[in-house]
Design an enzyme around this catalytic site. Sequence first.
Site, PDB file in Angstrom:
ATOM      1  N   SER A 188      -2.081  -4.264  -6.070  1.00 15.29           N
ATOM      2  CA  SER A 188      -2.068  -5.582  -6.734  1.00 15.29           C
ATOM      3  C   SER A 188      -2.344  -6.705  -5.543  1.00 15.29           C
ATOM      4  O   SER A 188      -1.701  -6.656  -4.825  1.00 15.29           O
ATOM      5  CB  SER A 188      -0.723  -5.520  -7.391  1.00 15.29           C
ATOM      6  OG  SER A 188      -0.231  -4.655  -8.620  1.00 15.29           O
TER       7      SER A 188
ATOM      8  N   GLY B 126       0.646  -1.014  -0.391  1.00 13.09           N
ATOM      9  CA  GLY B 126       0.107  -0.161  -0.301  1.00 13.09           C
ATOM     10  C   GLY B 126       0.632   0.668   0.256  1.00 13.09           C
ATOM     11  O   GLY B 126       1.045   1.777   1.341  1.00 13.09           O
TER      12      GLY B 126
ATOM     13  N   SER C   6       1.270   3.211  -2.859  1.00 15.92           N
ATOM     14  CA  SER C   6       0.606   4.181  -3.993  1.00 15.92           C
ATOM     15  C   SER C   6      -0.493   5.165  -3.560  1.00 15.92           C
ATOM     16  O   SER C   6      -1.148   4.245  -3.081  1.00 15.92           O
ATOM     17  CB  SER C   6       0.508   3.658  -5.886  1.00 15.92           C
ATOM     18  OG  SER C   6       1.979   3.364  -5.753  1.00 15.92           O
TER      19      SER C   6
ATOM     20  N   GLU D 175       9.364   7.123 -17.950  1.00 15.53           N
ATOM     21  CA  GLU D 175      10.120   8.323 -17.851  1.00 15.53           C
ATOM     22  C   GLU D 175      10.504   8.817 -17.344  1.00 15.53           C
ATOM     23  O   GLU D 175      11.310   9.538 -16.702  1.00 15.53           O
ATOM     24  CB  GLU D 175       8.311   9.293 -18.089  1.00 15.53           C
ATOM     25  CG  GLU D 175       7.886   9.333 -19.187  1.00 15.53           C
ATOM     26  CD  GLU D 175       6.769   8.078 -19.124  1.00 15.53           C
ATOM     27  OE1 GLU D 175       7.090   7.358 -18.561  1.00 15.53           O
ATOM     28  OE2 GLU D 175       6.753   8.514 -20.560  1.00 15.53           O
TER      29      GLU D 175
ATOM     30  N   GLU E 128      13.682  -5.677  -4.972  1.00 14.63           N
ATOM     31  CA  GLU E 128      13.358  -6.060  -6.149  1.00 14.63           C
ATOM     32  C   GLU E 128      14.379  -5.242  -7.840  1.00 14.63           C
ATOM     33  O   GLU E 128      13.924  -4.359  -8.078  1.00 14.63           O
ATOM     34  CB  GLU E 128      12.293  -6.061  -6.011  1.00 14.63           C
ATOM     35  CG  GLU E 128      11.166  -6.984  -6.895  1.00 14.63           C
ATOM     36  CD  GLU E 128      11.906  -8.435  -7.683  1.00 14.63           C
ATOM     37  OE1 GLU E 128      13.469  -8.781  -7.922  1.00 14.63           O
ATOM     38  OE2 GLU E 128      11.582  -9.743  -7.317  1.00 14.63           O
TER      39      GLU E 128
HETATM   40  C1  FAD Z   1      -0.190  -2.952 -12.440  1.00 10.38           C
HETATM   41  C2  FAD Z   1       0.174  -2.001 -11.940  1.00 10.38           C
HETATM   42  C3  FAD Z   1       0.415  -2.235 -10.161  1.00 10.38           C
HETATM   43  C4  FAD Z   1       0.812  -1.848  -8.880  1.00 10.38           C
HETATM   44  N1  FAD Z   1       1.004  -2.061  -8.149  1.00 10.38           N
HETATM   45  C5  FAD Z   1       1.422  -2.022  -7.158  1.00 10.38           C
HETATM   46  C6  FAD Z   1       1.594  -1.516  -6.068  1.00 10.38           C
HETATM   47  O1  FAD Z   1       1.194  -3.241  -5.060  1.00 10.38           O
HETATM   48  N2  FAD Z   1       0.960  -0.925  -4.772  1.00 10.38           N
HETATM   49  C7  FAD Z   1       1.567   0.140  -4.958  1.00 10.38           C
HETATM   50  O2  FAD Z   1       1.777   1.230  -3.748  1.00 10.38           O
HETATM   51  N3  FAD Z   1       1.543   0.674  -5.818  1.00 10.38           N
HETATM   52  C8  FAD Z   1       0.601  -0.535  -7.395  1.00 10.38           C
HETATM   53  N4  FAD Z   1       1.064   0.694  -8.672  1.00 10.38           N
HETATM   54  C9  FAD Z   1       1.377   2.017  -9.042  1.00 10.38           C
HETATM   55  C10 FAD Z   1       2.553   2.332  -8.907  1.00 10.38           C
HETATM   56  O3  FAD Z   1       3.884   2.631  -8.589  1.00 10.38           O
HETATM   57  C11 FAD Z   1       2.042   3.956  -9.680  1.00 10.38           C
HETATM   58  O4  FAD Z   1       1.006   3.614 -10.982  1.00 10.38           O
HETATM   59  C12 FAD Z   1       3.422   4.494 -10.493  1.00 10.38           C
HETATM   60  O5  FAD Z   1       4.260   4.688  -9.381  1.00 10.38           O
HETATM   61  C13 FAD Z   1       3.027   5.646 -11.350  1.00 10.38           C
HETATM   62  O6  FAD Z   1       2.006   6.746 -10.748  1.00 10.38           O
HETATM   63  P1  FAD Z   1       0.648   7.762 -11.145  1.00 10.38           P
HETATM   64  O7  FAD Z   1      -0.046   6.202 -11.986  1.00 10.38           O
HETATM   65  O8  FAD Z   1       0.421   7.452 -10.339  1.00 10.38           O
HETATM   66  O9  FAD Z   1       1.513   7.741 -12.641  1.00 10.38           O
HETATM   67  P2  FAD Z   1       1.560   9.515 -12.439  1.00 10.38           P
HETATM   68  O10 FAD Z   1       2.937   9.792 -11.533  1.00 10.38           O
HETATM   69  O11 FAD Z   1       0.557  10.607 -12.354  1.00 10.38           O
HETATM   70  O12 FAD Z   1       2.795   9.763 -13.305  1.00 10.38           O
HETATM   71  C14 FAD Z   1       1.724  10.090 -14.942  1.00 10.38           C
HETATM   72  C15 FAD Z   1       2.391  10.145 -15.943  1.00 10.38           C
HETATM   73  O13 FAD Z   1       3.582  11.025 -15.781  1.00 10.38           O
HETATM   74  C16 FAD Z   1       4.724  10.751 -15.863  1.00 10.38           C
HETATM   75  N5  FAD Z   1       5.327  11.476 -14.990  1.00 10.38           N
HETATM   76  C17 FAD Z   1       5.464  11.229 -13.663  1.00 10.38           C
HETATM   77  N6  FAD Z   1       6.408  12.704 -12.751  1.00 10.38           N
HETATM   78  C18 FAD Z   1       7.662  12.368 -13.860  1.00 10.38           C
HETATM   79  C19 FAD Z   1       8.669  13.161 -13.648  1.00 10.38           C
HETATM   80  N7  FAD Z   1       9.217  13.129 -12.831  1.00 10.38           N
HETATM   81  N8  FAD Z   1       9.344  13.309 -14.865  1.00 10.38           N
HETATM   82  C20 FAD Z   1       8.428  13.158 -16.121  1.00 10.38           C
HETATM   83  N9  FAD Z   1       7.743  12.305 -16.549  1.00 10.38           N
HETATM   84  C21 FAD Z   1       7.106  12.267 -15.192  1.00 10.38           C
HETATM   85  C22 FAD Z   1       4.512   9.857 -15.805  1.00 10.38           C
HETATM   86  O14 FAD Z   1       5.860   8.447 -16.333  1.00 10.38           O
HETATM   87  C23 FAD Z   1       3.916   8.965 -16.551  1.00 10.38           C
HETATM   88  O15 FAD Z   1       3.966   8.705 -17.779  1.00 10.38           O
HETATM   89  C24 FAD Z   1       0.989  -0.207 -10.148  1.00 10.38           C
HETATM   90  C25 FAD Z   1       0.844  -0.192 -10.981  1.00 10.38           C
HETATM   91  C26 FAD Z   1       0.264  -0.756 -12.268  1.00 10.38           C
HETATM   92  C27 FAD Z   1      -0.136  -0.419 -13.422  1.00 10.38           C
END
Ligand code: FAD
Length: 390
Positions: free
Chosen positions: A162, A128, A130, A374, A245
Site C-alpha cells: 500500500s 513489504g 506479502s 476466514e 494496530e
Molecule cells: C487493499 C489491500 C492492501 C494491502 N496492503 C498491504 C501492504 O501494505 N503490505 C503487505 O505486505 N500486504 C498488504 N496487503 C496484502 C494482505 O496482507 C493479503 O492480501 C492478505 O494477507 C491475504 O493474502 P493473499 O491475498 O495472498 O490471499 P491468500 O492468503 O492466498 O488467501 C486466499 C483466500 O484463501 C483464504 N485462506 C487462506 N488461508 C486460509 C486458512 N488457513 N483458512 C481458511 N481460509 C484461508 C483467505 O481468507 C482468502 O479468502 C494488502 C491487501 C489488500 C487487499
Amino acid sequence: MQFQLTDDEAQFASEVETFIEAELPAGYEGPQWEGGPEHQRVAKKFTDKLAKKGWLAPAWPVEYGGLGLSHWKQMLYKEMISYHRAPLGQSGMGVSLVGPTLIVYGTEEQKKEHLGAILRNEEWWAQGFSEPNAGSDLASLQTRATLDGDEFVVNGTKIWTSGAQYASKLFLLARTDPEAPKHRGISFLLTDIKAPGITVQPLVDMTGGKPFNQVFFEDVRIPKQNLVGEYNRGWYVAATLLDFERSGVEWSASSRRLLRDAVAELRSWGAGSALSKPAVRTKLASMAVECEVARWLAYRVTSMQAAGLIPNHEASISKLFGSELTQHLAQTLVEIHGLYGQLRNTSTRVRLHGRPADSYLSTVPLTILAGSSEIQRGIIAGRGLGLPRQ
Ligand SMILES: Cc1cc2nc3c(=O)[nH]c(=O)nc-3n(C[C@H](O)[C@H](O)[C@H](O)COP(=O)(O)OP(=O)(O)OC[C@H]3O[C@@H](n4cnc5c(N)ncnc54)[C@H](O)[C@@H]3O)c2cc1C
C-alpha cells in the site's frame, strides 16, 4: 464496569475534533480509498499540522517524542480521525507500525535516524510483507536477502504494498536462511524505497485507483545496520509489529459517519421517499445497531490494552465484525439508492458524493487485508472457542 469517558478524555476528544474541523479544507469529504496524488498533497499538508501540534504519535512514550497518551486517548484520537475521514497519507505506517517496532527492537542509531523523522512527517513508510505466493501464510515468503560483507543483497518480489509509490522508506521481511524451518530463517530489514534495484509498479484496483503496488528487488543492497532485531528472528519482530494496530475502531467510526450522512441525505428526498418505507427504515436501523456493536467491540479491545492485557481473539472479533459492517452498510446504501446507488462521483446526477457505489467497491478489500475474515474466524474458533486446529 463503567461505560463513560472521564472528563479529561471527553475534553481531549473534543479538542481533537475541533482541530480537525478547523484544519481540513471546508466541505472536505475525503476520498473513498487511496485518492491519488492530489489527495496525497492534502494529506501531507494536514499531517504536517498534526505533526506541529505534536499529535502525530499520540501514544509513543514522551522520551521518544510522543505524547505518552493512554490507550483510551489514542483510541479516541483514531476514532475522530476516521469519523472525519481526516487524511493521514502514508504517515500511519511509520507512526503505528515502524516507530513502535523500533522503540522495542531498534538500535540507538535506528531510533535516532527514524523516530524524529517520522514525528516530523518527513518519512513515509510502506510495508513489504506479502508476496505473490505468501499472504495469509506469510511465513512462506521467498524474497531472499544474502549477506555480502556489510550489506544484504535482496532479490524477490513484494505485492499489495500500500502507498509504496508515495513512500520514502520500506520495511520488509526477507528469507535469510532458506534451510531453517520457515518461521526461523526470516529477517526484518529497512530500506530507502529509492535504493538502486527497487522498482515500484502501481496496481489498479476495481475502483480505478492505485492504492497498492508490486515492488521488485533486483540485487538491492541494504546496509547490515538496517537489520531490525536479531538476524533470522525477523518473524518475531513482525509479530510484535502486527500487534500494534489492533482496536479496529476505524471501521465503526467511518461507518457511523457514512450512516449519518446517508440518513441526512435521504431525509432531503422529502415526504413519501425511501425513508418512509418500512423495509428501508428497518435496514437503516439494523445498520445503526451494527455500528454500535462494532464500536463497543473496539472499545473492548482498548479496555484490555488499557488493563495491560494482550487482546487476541477479541481483536479478531473486532476486525471481523467491523470490516464486514463496512460491506453491509455499502450494500444497504446501494440497495436503498436504487439506480442512483450505482453512480460514481463523476456523474452529475450523483447522490451522497457517489459513496454508495464507491463504498461498495472500496470495502471489498477490507475483509482481506490485515488478516482475512476466514483467518479471523479460524483464530476465533481456535483461540476463542478452544476448537482443535484443522
Ligand atoms: C487493499 C489491500 C492492501 C494491502 N496492503 C498491504 C501492504 O501494505 N503490505 C503487505 O505486505 N500486504 C498488504 N496487503 C496484502 C494482505 O496482507 C493479503 O492480501 C492478505 O494477507 C491475504 O493474502 P493473499 O491475498 O495472498 O490471499 P491468500 O492468503 O492466498 O488467501 C486466499 C483466500 O484463501 C483464504 N485462506 C487462506 N488461508 C486460509 C486458512 N488457513 N483458512 C481458511 N481460509 C484461508 C483467505 O481468507 C482468502 O479468502 C494488502 C491487501 C489488500 C487487499
